[in-house]
Scaffold this active site. Structure first.
Site, PDB file in Angstrom:
ATOM      1  N   LYS A  11      27.254  18.469  36.619  1.00  0.00           N
ATOM      2  CA  LYS A  11      27.061  18.580  35.163  1.00  0.00           C
ATOM      3  C   LYS A  11      28.375  18.978  34.485  1.00  0.00           C
ATOM      4  O   LYS A  11      29.442  18.633  34.999  1.00  0.00           O
ATOM      5  CB  LYS A  11      25.917  19.549  34.834  1.00  0.00           C
ATOM      6  CG  LYS A  11      24.663  19.237  35.663  1.00  0.00           C
ATOM      7  CD  LYS A  11      23.444  19.953  35.205  1.00  0.00           C
ATOM      8  CE  LYS A  11      22.273  19.581  36.111  1.00  0.00           C
ATOM      9  NZ  LYS A  11      21.006  20.094  35.657  1.00  0.00           N
ATOM     10  N   GLU A  99      18.825  15.244  30.928  1.00  0.00           N
ATOM     11  CA  GLU A  99      19.662  15.874  29.887  1.00  0.00           C
ATOM     12  C   GLU A  99      20.284  14.817  28.975  1.00  0.00           C
ATOM     13  O   GLU A  99      20.470  15.044  27.777  1.00  0.00           O
ATOM     14  CB  GLU A  99      20.732  16.757  30.552  1.00  0.00           C
ATOM     15  CG  GLU A  99      20.090  18.013  31.143  1.00  0.00           C
ATOM     16  CD  GLU A  99      20.773  18.571  32.383  1.00  0.00           C
ATOM     17  OE1 GLU A  99      21.935  18.229  32.639  1.00  0.00           O
ATOM     18  OE2 GLU A  99      20.115  19.353  33.104  1.00  0.00           O
ATOM     19  N   GLU A 169      12.999  13.690  39.015  1.00  0.00           N
ATOM     20  CA  GLU A 169      13.354  15.052  38.622  1.00  0.00           C
ATOM     21  C   GLU A 169      12.380  15.543  37.557  1.00  0.00           C
ATOM     22  O   GLU A 169      12.550  15.241  36.366  1.00  0.00           O
ATOM     23  CB  GLU A 169      14.773  15.089  38.050  1.00  0.00           C
ATOM     24  CG  GLU A 169      15.830  14.636  39.022  1.00  0.00           C
ATOM     25  CD  GLU A 169      17.194  15.238  38.684  1.00  0.00           C
ATOM     26  OE1 GLU A 169      17.743  15.924  39.531  1.00  0.00           O
ATOM     27  OE2 GLU A 169      17.671  15.031  37.558  1.00  0.00           O
ATOM     28  N   GLY A 175      16.887  23.386  36.721  1.00  0.00           N
ATOM     29  CA  GLY A 175      17.611  24.578  36.290  1.00  0.00           C
ATOM     30  C   GLY A 175      16.703  25.757  35.977  1.00  0.00           C
ATOM     31  O   GLY A 175      17.140  26.741  35.391  1.00  0.00           O
TER      32      GLY A 175
HETATM   33  P1  PGA Z   1      19.092  21.861  39.274  1.00  0.00           P
HETATM   34  O1  PGA Z   1      19.492  20.493  38.560  1.00  0.00           O
HETATM   35  O2  PGA Z   1      19.239  21.641  40.759  1.00  0.00           O
HETATM   36  O3  PGA Z   1      20.039  22.891  38.753  1.00  0.00           O
HETATM   37  O4  PGA Z   1      17.668  22.151  38.908  1.00  0.00           O
HETATM   38  C1  PGA Z   1      19.120  19.261  39.100  1.00  0.00           C
HETATM   39  C2  PGA Z   1      19.578  18.139  38.201  1.00  0.00           C
HETATM   40  O5  PGA Z   1      19.476  18.279  36.972  1.00  0.00           O
HETATM   41  O6  PGA Z   1      20.048  17.094  38.662  1.00  0.00           O
END
Ligand code: PGA
Length: 254
Positions: A11, A99, A169, A175
């Protein structure tokens, strides 16, 4: 066996020095994925070249962009095209991360354009899908994910589909520290595979790697990856901590 993939999604994190030392710390462990395994680092655009140099010659390692433009080239200030990525030998691009969908209004139709551009440029898209909490609470997740697949992928031929990777996901697990249970993950992965089989046939569906993403960490990777239809993970937070990510690589099915 399908390809088993540990994909790091950094990210918008890390300055260049931290990015270099994170890669060094992971690579010095000499963690070689198994024959059918692949480790991918989806790094910010300015680090693509540095990261490519670091993994150069290391078997089973690749670099991904976290996004690409839905336009081929031209007056689109700030965008990065698949042609540019290909010209620096990038082999993968994450497409449709939640996102991007949420904060940059990327629609299923735009993502279909990105998928087409990637495939035309021989870049493997890691296509993300998954539902928000409100949808899960109403138990509409299957219909929701089916629609994402239909609107972004159903125009592809079986040959084209075989070149993509899917990442499921659930947004409520990203997150948040809240992981889908192995049952929830396996159920959705099996459902996604059944949707693919319905459209392109069993053989094609059985060839597609479907990654799970959402709070994957060293402590839960093994049980998630052991699910029959989970072929590895797309990992955010835990991919920024070298020992965590090394253990996640080691948790891939062999
Ligand atoms: P995370 O993110 O492992 O921090 O939950 C996963 C992602 O958004 O690809």
């Amino acid at each position: 066996m399908r390809k088993q993939i540990a994909a790091a999604n950094w990210k918008m994190n890390l300055t260049i020095d931290k990015a270099k030392s994170l890669l060094d710390d992971i690579l010095k462990e000499n963690t070689s994925p198994a024959e059918n395994g692949q480790v991918i680092f989806a790094v910010p655009f300015p680090y693509l070249q540095m990261a490519s140099e670091k993994i150069d010659g290391k078997k089973g390692y690749s670099i991904a962009a976290q996004n690409c433009s839905n336009k081929k080239s031209g007056a689109y200030t700030g965008e990065v095209s698949v042609e540019m990525l290909d010209s620096i030998n990038i082999k993968y691009a994450v497409v449709g991360h939640s996102e991007r969908r949420e904060y940059y209004n990327e629609t299923n139709a735009m993502l279909a354009e990105k998928i087409d551009l990637c495939l035309a440029q021989n870049i493997i898209p890691i296509f993300c899908c998954g539902e928000a909490l409100e949808i899960r609470e109403k138990e509409w997740q299957n219909e929701f994910v089916r629609q994402q697949l239909e609107e972004s992928l159903f125009h592809l031929s079986a040959e084209q589909l075989k070149k993509i990777v899917i990442a499921y996901e659930p947004i409520w697990a990203i997150g948040t520290g809240k992981t889908a249970s192995t049952e929830q993950a396996q159920q959705m992965h099996a459902f996604i595979r059944s949707v693919l089989a319905g459209k392109w046939g069993e053989e094609t569906a059985n060839n597609i790697s479907i990654l799970y993403g959402g709070s994957v960490k060293a402590s839960n990777a093994k049980e998630l990856f052991n699910c029959a239809d989970v072929d590895g993970g797309l990992v955010g937070g835990a991919s920024l901590i070298a020992p965590e990510f090394v253990q996640i690589i080691n948790a891939l099915k062999h």
